[in-house]
Motif scaffolding. Structure first.
Motif, mmCIF file in Angstrom:
data_model
loop_
_atom_site.group_PDB
_atom_site.id
_atom_site.type_symbol
_atom_site.label_atom_id
_atom_site.label_comp_id
_atom_site.label_asym_id
_atom_site.label_seq_id
_atom_site.Cartn_x
_atom_site.Cartn_y
_atom_site.Cartn_z
ATOM 1 N N ILE A 70 -9.301 0.149 -4.952
ATOM 2 C CA ILE A 70 -8.546 -0.838 -4.155
ATOM 3 C C ILE A 70 -7.602 -1.610 -4.049
ATOM 4 C CG2 ILE A 70 -9.663 -1.465 -2.015
ATOM 5 C CD1 ILE A 70 -12.141 0.714 -1.807
ATOM 6 N N ASP A 71 -8.383 -2.517 -5.511
ATOM 7 C CA ASP A 71 -7.786 -4.127 -4.958
ATOM 8 C C ASP A 71 -6.082 -3.769 -4.805
ATOM 9 O OD1 ASP A 71 -10.093 -4.664 -4.747
ATOM 10 O OD2 ASP A 71 -10.211 -6.088 -6.548
ATOM 11 N N ASP A 72 -5.862 -2.971 -5.918
ATOM 12 C CA ASP A 72 -4.282 -2.601 -6.458
ATOM 13 C C ASP A 72 -3.537 -2.486 -4.978
ATOM 14 O OD1 ASP A 72 -4.279 -2.613 -9.556
ATOM 15 O OD2 ASP A 72 -5.606 -0.590 -8.958
ATOM 16 N N PHE A 73 -4.121 -1.884 -3.773
ATOM 17 C CA PHE A 73 -4.076 -1.016 -2.328
ATOM 18 C C PHE A 73 -3.145 -2.670 -1.817
ATOM 19 C CE2 PHE A 73 -3.664 2.538 -4.156
ATOM 20 C CZ PHE A 73 -2.448 3.582 -3.258
ATOM 21 N N THR A 74 -4.927 -3.370 -1.870
ATOM 22 C CA THR A 74 -5.218 -4.834 -1.513
ATOM 23 C C THR A 74 -4.414 -5.991 -1.127
ATOM 24 O OG1 THR A 74 -6.826 -5.218 -1.951
ATOM 25 C CG2 THR A 74 -6.721 -3.293 -0.312
ATOM 26 N N GLU A 75 -5.108 -6.376 -2.991
ATOM 27 C CA GLU A 75 -4.332 -7.562 -3.202
ATOM 28 C C GLU A 75 -3.537 -8.717 -2.658
ATOM 29 O OE1 GLU A 75 -7.185 -9.769 -5.609
ATOM 30 O OE2 GLU A 75 -8.056 -7.917 -4.157
ATOM 31 N N GLU A 76 -3.534 -9.599 -3.036
ATOM 32 C CA GLU A 76 -2.372 -10.650 -1.601
ATOM 33 C C GLU A 76 -1.757 -11.401 -2.889
ATOM 34 O OE1 GLU A 76 -2.074 -11.272 1.063
ATOM 35 O OE2 GLU A 76 -4.052 -10.695 2.119
ATOM 36 N N TRP A 77 -1.905 -11.408 -3.930
ATOM 37 C CA TRP A 77 -0.768 -11.648 -4.813
ATOM 38 C C TRP A 77 0.371 -10.826 -5.681
ATOM 39 C CZ3 TRP A 77 0.899 -8.348 -8.768
ATOM 40 C CH2 TRP A 77 -0.346 -7.688 -9.135
ATOM 41 N N PHE A 78 0.260 -10.125 -4.721
ATOM 42 C CA PHE A 78 1.522 -9.251 -4.771
ATOM 43 C C PHE A 78 2.942 -9.632 -3.963
ATOM 44 C CE2 PHE A 78 4.179 -6.237 -3.023
ATOM 45 C CZ PHE A 78 4.849 -5.061 -3.875
ATOM 46 N N TYR A 79 2.303 -10.477 -3.163
ATOM 47 C CA TYR A 79 3.050 -11.141 -1.732
ATOM 48 C C TYR A 79 3.451 -12.844 -2.395
ATOM 49 C CZ TYR A 79 1.637 -6.560 0.715
ATOM 50 O OH TYR A 79 2.323 -6.068 1.519
ATOM 51 N N PHE A 80 2.740 -13.246 -2.416
ATOM 52 C CA PHE A 80 2.421 -14.389 -3.771
ATOM 53 C C PHE A 80 4.115 -14.649 -4.044
ATOM 54 C CE2 PHE A 80 2.082 -17.608 -7.200
ATOM 55 C CZ PHE A 80 2.248 -18.934 -5.928
ATOM 56 N N PHE A 81 3.587 -13.107 -4.962
ATOM 57 C CA PHE A 81 4.625 -13.125 -5.887
ATOM 58 C C PHE A 81 6.246 -13.095 -5.960
ATOM 59 C CE2 PHE A 81 0.984 -13.172 -9.216
ATOM 60 C CZ PHE A 81 2.095 -14.500 -10.491
ATOM 61 N N LEU A 82 5.475 -12.104 -4.728
ATOM 62 C CA LEU A 82 7.573 -11.074 -4.448
ATOM 63 C C LEU A 82 7.987 -12.500 -3.423
ATOM 64 C CD1 LEU A 82 8.866 -8.921 -3.043
ATOM 65 C CD2 LEU A 82 7.487 -8.526 -1.325
ATOM 66 N N ASN A 83 7.185 -13.137 -2.716
ATOM 67 C CA ASN A 83 7.589 -14.343 -2.113
ATOM 68 C C ASN A 83 8.220 -15.806 -3.151
ATOM 69 O OD1 ASN A 83 6.917 -13.292 0.205
ATOM 70 N ND2 ASN A 83 5.315 -13.946 0.960
ATOM 71 N N GLY A 132 -4.178 -6.627 8.889
ATOM 72 C CA GLY A 132 -4.879 -6.738 8.316
ATOM 73 C C GLY A 132 -3.978 -6.113 6.901
ATOM 74 N N LYS A 133 -3.248 -7.065 5.963
ATOM 75 C CA LYS A 133 -3.202 -6.564 4.437
ATOM 76 C C LYS A 133 -4.286 -6.186 4.253
ATOM 77 C CE LYS A 133 0.188 -9.627 3.704
ATOM 78 N NZ LYS A 133 1.052 -10.876 2.955
ATOM 79 N N LYS A 134 -5.255 -5.793 3.489
ATOM 80 C CA LYS A 134 -6.838 -5.570 3.022
ATOM 81 C C LYS A 134 -6.827 -4.429 3.958
ATOM 82 C CE LYS A 134 -8.106 -9.640 0.445
ATOM 83 N NZ LYS A 134 -9.281 -10.141 0.456
ATOM 84 N N SER A 135 -6.876 -3.926 5.609
ATOM 85 C CA SER A 135 -7.560 -3.163 6.135
ATOM 86 C C SER A 135 -6.380 -1.900 6.059
ATOM 87 C CB SER A 135 -7.457 -3.211 7.510
ATOM 88 O OG SER A 135 -7.635 -2.495 7.999
ATOM 89 N N ILE A 136 -5.093 -2.095 6.102
ATOM 90 C CA ILE A 136 -4.333 -0.949 6.184
ATOM 91 C C ILE A 136 -3.830 -0.537 4.057
ATOM 92 C CG2 ILE A 136 -1.606 -0.821 5.451
ATOM 93 C CD1 ILE A 136 -1.151 -2.238 8.632
ATOM 94 N N GLY A 137 -4.620 -2.046 3.138
ATOM 95 C CA GLY A 137 -4.367 -0.897 1.812
ATOM 96 C C GLY A 137 -5.384 -0.520 1.541
ATOM 97 N N VAL A 138 -6.358 -0.159 2.396
ATOM 98 C CA VAL A 138 -7.786 0.270 2.617
ATOM 99 C C VAL A 138 -7.601 1.942 2.645
ATOM 100 C CG1 VAL A 138 -10.369 0.664 3.029
ATOM 101 C CG2 VAL A 138 -9.844 -0.993 1.627
ATOM 102 N N VAL A 139 -7.039 1.962 3.931
ATOM 103 C CA VAL A 139 -6.986 2.871 4.559
ATOM 104 C C VAL A 139 -5.755 3.860 3.563
ATOM 105 C CG1 VAL A 139 -5.402 4.156 6.743
ATOM 106 C CG2 VAL A 139 -7.129 2.027 7.058
ATOM 107 N N ALA A 155 0.758 -0.942 0.137
ATOM 108 C CA ALA A 155 0.150 -0.245 0.029
ATOM 109 C C ALA A 155 1.272 0.903 -0.144
ATOM 110 C CB ALA A 155 -1.179 0.331 1.108
ATOM 111 N N LEU A 156 2.149 1.270 0.396
ATOM 112 C CA LEU A 156 2.869 2.217 0.710
ATOM 113 C C LEU A 156 3.366 2.973 -0.722
ATOM 114 C CD1 LEU A 156 4.324 2.786 4.398
ATOM 115 C CD2 LEU A 156 2.362 3.788 3.473
ATOM 116 N N LYS A 157 3.999 1.069 -1.186
ATOM 117 C CA LYS A 157 4.761 1.543 -2.457
ATOM 118 C C LYS A 157 3.678 2.336 -3.914
ATOM 119 C CE LYS A 157 7.866 -1.788 -1.574
ATOM 120 N NZ LYS A 157 8.238 -3.043 -1.808
ATOM 121 N N GLN A 158 2.578 1.831 -3.473
ATOM 122 C CA GLN A 158 1.569 2.251 -4.661
ATOM 123 C C GLN A 158 1.056 4.164 -4.179
ATOM 124 O OE1 GLN A 158 1.615 0.719 -6.933
ATOM 125 N NE2 GLN A 158 0.199 -1.328 -6.903
#
Length: 226
Positions: A195-208, A163-170, A82-85
């Motif tokens: 919103i999805d660009d700030f919260t989606e979990e796939w980002f972390y899947f591909f990062l890991n 939560g990643k989604k909660s922080i993403g929404v903020v 979220a912060l990078k976005q």
């Protein structure tokens, strides 16, 4: 839709789906006024109206400053995407991961910076940033869950800060409203990222996955070499 719902920064359902209102089983006296109720399973539920009001207050405060005068810190990985976005859209400075010691207090460091406001995603893991800001007289905004203390915070924004989604929404909301207040967006215009660009979990899947792939390649090279 009620008048109260119409005045919220985003649709009530978007708030609820993110779990922004779901706290922890532990609650401090500092957060008592923000708690709406305690569920049968022991989890505290934060007042959604107060969450929205405090996000608005934070946005209005941040909008008094230029992007380079703001610094947002997140030690935990749940706030990194979220912060990078946010940084990409607004230019606001962010630190993700380990907070560099002395960055606010040691003028001899090349990385020394003088922000006019600090924003932390959780005052506990980000406590070094909070303490340094307090020493330097820099106002601090903090996202606080029901288990947080608000020492040295000038503004508490109650929310689920785990939560990643909660922080993403903020930070989606903050990015959008900051851009509108700075005339980077019209009042009726939406950002290029949703919103999805700030919260989606796939980002972390591909990062890991990427990190694992690089590590595997490294081991392969070592094995071949020796």
């Amino acid at each position: 839709m009620t008048q109260e719902e119409e005045n919220l920064l985003i649709d009530t359902n978007d708030y609820l789906k993110s779990g922004i209102h779901i706290g922890t089983k532990f609650k401090t006296k500092y957060m008592a006024n923000f708690i709406y109720k305690t569920r049968p399973d022991g989890l505290s539920v934060l007042n959604l109206k107060l969450i929205d009001e405090r996000i608005k207050t934070a946005i209005n405060f941040l909008s008094r400053y230029a992007p380079e005068e703001i610094l947002i810190v997140s030690r935990r990985e749940n706030g990194w995407k979220a912060l990078k976005q946010l940084h990409k859209l607004t230019g606001i400075n962010v630190i993700t991961g380990r907070y560099p010691p002395g960055i606010l207090t040691n003028t001899n460091l090349e990385t020394y910076t003088e922000p006019k406001v600090i924003f932390v995603c959780d005052p506990w893991p980000d406590k070094n940033a909070v303490e340094d800001a307090a020493k330097m007289g820099i106002p601090v905004i903090g996202l606080c869950d029901t288990n947080n203390q608000s020492n040295n915070l000038d503004l508490v924004v109650p929310c689920n800060n785990k939560g990643k989604k909660s922080i993403g929404v903020v930070f989606y909301i903050i990015a959008r409203e900051y851009m509108r207040n700075k005339a980077l967006l019209r009042s009726d215009e939406e950002m290029p990222l949703g919103i999805d660009d700030f919260t989606e979990e796939w980002f972390y899947f591909f990062l890991n996955f990427f990190n694992f792939f690089n590590f595997f390649n490294f081991l392969t090279i070592i094995f071949i070499k020796f």
